[in-house]
Design an enzyme around this catalytic site. Sequence first.
Site, PDB file in Angstrom:
ATOM      1  N   ASP A 231       0.756  -1.079  -0.207  1.00 16.90           N
ATOM      2  CA  ASP A 231       0.001  -0.053   0.126  1.00 16.90           C
ATOM      3  C   ASP A 231       0.668   0.942   0.338  1.00 16.90           C
ATOM      4  O   ASP A 231       2.228   0.988   0.423  1.00 16.90           O
ATOM      5  CB  ASP A 231      -1.361  -0.003   1.317  1.00 16.90           C
ATOM      6  CG  ASP A 231      -2.464   1.184   1.130  1.00 16.90           C
ATOM      7  OD1 ASP A 231      -1.994   1.522   0.406  1.00 16.90           O
ATOM      8  OD2 ASP A 231      -2.430   1.341   2.490  1.00 16.90           O
ATOM      9  N   ARG A 307     -13.839  -5.181  -5.384  1.00 16.33           N
ATOM     10  CA  ARG A 307     -14.760  -3.512  -4.951  1.00 16.33           C
ATOM     11  C   ARG A 307     -15.947  -3.341  -5.148  1.00 16.33           C
ATOM     12  O   ARG A 307     -16.929  -3.843  -4.151  1.00 16.33           O
ATOM     13  CB  ARG A 307     -14.273  -2.221  -4.901  1.00 16.33           C
ATOM     14  CG  ARG A 307     -12.412  -2.589  -4.304  1.00 16.33           C
ATOM     15  CD  ARG A 307     -12.099  -2.826  -2.657  1.00 16.33           C
ATOM     16  NE  ARG A 307     -13.046  -1.178  -2.387  1.00 16.33           N
ATOM     17  CZ  ARG A 307     -12.710  -0.118  -2.041  1.00 16.33           C
ATOM     18  NH1 ARG A 307     -12.189   0.266  -2.497  1.00 16.33           N
ATOM     19  NH2 ARG A 307     -13.968  -0.064  -0.665  1.00 16.33           N
TER      20      ARG A 307
END
Length: 320
Positions: A231, A307
């Site tokens: 990330d 998602r």
Amino acid sequence: MSVNLRGRSLLTLRDYAPADIAHLLDLAADLKRLKRAGVFPRRLAGKNIALVFEKPSTRTRCAFVTAGNDEGAHCEYLGKGDLQMGRKESVADTARVLGRMFDAIEFRGFSQRVCEELARFAGVPVWNGLTDEDHPTQALADLLTLQENFGHLRGLKLTYVGDGRNNVSNALLFACMKMGLTYAVAAPESLMPSADLQSWAREVGAETGARLELDTDPGQAVRGADAIYTDVWVSMGEEDRPGVAERVEALRPYQVNAALMAATGKRETIFLHCLPAHHTDGVHDMEVSEEVFESPASKVFDQAENRLHTIKAVMVATIG
């Protein structure tokens, strides 16, 4: 086992049993197949959903809006300037107003406590779209991506490389411990998951067969990994906080590059990133090299699409 999530909030995957998570993943896979076949059952027809955003987003907003539209719901975006919450009106009062007008509330913001307070007072399901502590809808998409690539979850090894204390790492830890994966964290000692989370992980892992591994050496941490995840080194809202420059420098040795991917010893290892990604800062490569990000091993846009499908599954399961 029969699973009924109707009326449930999703604040963190810590609250969900493995069977609950497996149900959401199976439902997401089914909804994904239906969408690709052009079939839309519209199980949310007549539903109104409040999307409360203190932090902007590409994937979270687009996934919730598209998922709602696909299933016949109306999603109302409420940005920082649209509500009085936390300024002229308390979180509890805002929750009670929104709960009278909407069938569910999505919250993307800073404080996990605000998300929990919304759920306590709203009287309708509240879904955590991201807080500083957790990111459960992202972790669901990540699990679906792993399941699609390997056909199963239990026994896989996922290595997270970078800031092991951040919201994405926390959410992955919860997900992996619940679903029987090995979750390895490669980070400087100061950026490891908290002692409380380490203790929780080992307790839950003893029941599910999951394992938590911590290593300051990224080359050791990725050995045998089926997936390497990273990330950004500076999360949204942290840019001006003290110590950020020092953190970035401490994380330079933790870049995911071709050498680190090779260190897994597995040719089929995939690369994951929640996005947005910093491929470079103009001088140095950041958390991932361009070579890895654009490689066939990179599944980051599958994650981004997932998602949508996992968020749709949460919607359908809890208010459909």
